[in-house]
Motif scaffolding. Sequence first.
Motif, PDB file in Angstrom:
ATOM      1  N   GLU A 569     -15.985  -9.502  50.502  1.00 26.71           N
ATOM      2  CA  GLU A 569     -16.662 -10.795  50.471  1.00 26.71           C
ATOM      3  C   GLU A 569     -16.586 -11.374  49.064  1.00 26.71           C
ATOM      4  OE1 GLU A 569     -21.061 -12.744  51.523  1.00 26.71           O
ATOM      5  OE2 GLU A 569     -20.706 -10.570  51.716  1.00 26.71           O
ATOM      6  N   GLU A 591     -15.643 -14.936  53.468  1.00 29.01           N
ATOM      7  CA  GLU A 591     -17.092 -14.855  53.698  1.00 29.01           C
ATOM      8  C   GLU A 591     -17.398 -13.850  54.798  1.00 29.01           C
ATOM      9  OE1 GLU A 591     -19.157 -18.521  54.051  1.00 29.01           O
ATOM     10  OE2 GLU A 591     -17.882 -19.566  52.574  1.00 29.01           O
ATOM     11  N   LYS A 596     -15.382 -10.557  58.667  1.00 31.14           N
ATOM     12  CA  LYS A 596     -14.916 -11.370  57.549  1.00 31.14           C
ATOM     13  C   LYS A 596     -14.140 -12.550  58.115  1.00 31.14           C
ATOM     14  CE  LYS A 596     -16.412  -8.530  54.344  1.00 31.14           C
ATOM     15  NZ  LYS A 596     -15.802  -7.223  54.363  1.00 31.14           N
TER      16      LYS A 596
END
Length: 611
Positions: A569, A591, A596
């Motif tokens: 991340e 993110e 993810k």
Amino acid sequence: MAVKQLSQLNLASYTSNKTFYPSPNAWEDQVFYFLMLDRFSDGKENKYKDNSGNFVSNGVTPLFTGDQNNATRTPEDAKRWRESGVKYLGGNLKGLTSKVGYLKRLGVTAIWISPIFKQVSFQETYHGYGIQDFLEVNPKFGSSEDLKELVQTAHANGIYVILDIILNHSGNIFTYEADNVNYNGTPYQVKGFNDEKGKPSIPFHKTDPNNPRAWPQENDAIWPVEFQDPSLYTQKGSIRNWDGYPEFLEGDFEDLKDIRHGFGGLDDYAASPALKYLAQAYKYWIAYADIDGFRIDTVKHMDKGATRIFASIIHEFAQSIGKEKFFLVGEITGGRSRAFETLEETGLDAALGIDDIPDKLEYLVKGYRNPRDYFSLFRNSLLVQKESHIWFRDKVVTMFDDHDQVRKGQNKARFCADKDASKVVLNALALNALTLGIPCIYYGTEQAFDGHGDSDRYLREAMFGGEFGSFGTKGVHFFNEENYVYQEISKILEIRRQKKALSRGRQYLRSISGDGVNFGLPQIIGNEIRSVVPWSRILSDQEVVMAINTDYYQPREAWVTIDSELHNEGDFLTCIYSTEKQQEGQRVKIEARNGKAVKITVPTAGCVIYA
């Protein structure tokens, strides 16, 4: 003139003290280009780049500049244009040799050439599937020396050469007593071998190989002389039920005469003299011209035992001269299960002609197939009894345009024939190049050819300015390296070459989201899909993410799921290719969404690659 007697062939004289061009480490790294030799180049074009990248200015045929339908402006002209599409147009080996640079700069690494062997002289078999002499190059295409020069030029430019060969049948070499007859399970009486004018004037009996004075003329019957033996042919008339057993194995392919390969089961198959003759003839071409592989026509119509024996003979011979991975790809129609079963049982290296791949690829890009339908073609491990779908990476040669479009019946049409399809043909080429399998470009697709009609001829336009050019033209050539599609697929293929994940990696269709919360696979809504369609290729710890936009009229934005374990991340993916150039180099932040994810924008009818 080529050797007319197989027993006189001394293969050792072609292989001793000779270093052959080695096979690639991995065929899945290659990009194929299929061309019909008669339709590709006659070497007379003007204002194209030669093999060194220099402009040729002493040719006679101008470059196409948008003057469509210059050959079809009157009904008489249009009729003449249509009729020329079933005749020889003049493409040849020297012309192809002069365009090796065009193909190299496109990103091609293997040329698949339609059959080059001498054809029956009384028919316009420009396509090459009606062989009359298995040991001679079709004089209309050039000489055996021209073939050798082509292969040497290709190899010097890092390009392999694959010849299209035929085992199942010969050309129209004899005539039945009852003329045109259909299969009924029993042999028919034969009038005689056909002479060069198509008349059955040659006695239909075995020719004595040891008595050259009794041999027919070189344009009569069939050569080499060992093939002038009636027992080598099934003589059962034309196939009408293309899936009927044993009709599809024993019948003639229209007027092309079925060759008897032997008898028995897969493990105890007894090869006929004809099968041994064919293997000897094709070994000669490997030895003589340094060929790198064969595409074998109509494998469905051969006994599997015959295919297995031929594959073993050719592979062993090729390995004996240093071609460790000589490539044998079979045209195997009838769906995936038949294709992969045939590969396993015969020893062929890859399959071509898996009918559901071209359909689902083409119409996914055009917005009329669910992405899952295409990507699932490479995921059915249970079907092929393999542990991972990665097995598909070198077992399938994939394409969407081709020379006969069997899947479309009598409504033949290249990809670009549909309205506005030229806007997304690059997406089709990209999807083909960047998903599992060995991608193959059909000649002219990189120039957005749009041939369509009720016969194969409309898929076989001349690239070089003949009487039957694409877009209803004549007398203009299409070797345009400034063409947008040519330039962009060249860039994509260079990225494929640099990043091994794009040829060898695992493959995943990725989920998308509009709000970053609710994720799901892209799918048809109503009757079509206008959406971002993303997928990943992963090799070891490297992931490359790609996406196309099936919306012809506006860009699309979506959150795209990526591998959760390979990324942290807050890290970034970088756009390394986009059809909207200002997007290249931009980064998107990773993110924690659905594991993810990254938020990407795909241009209108466009394509992007992130790494």
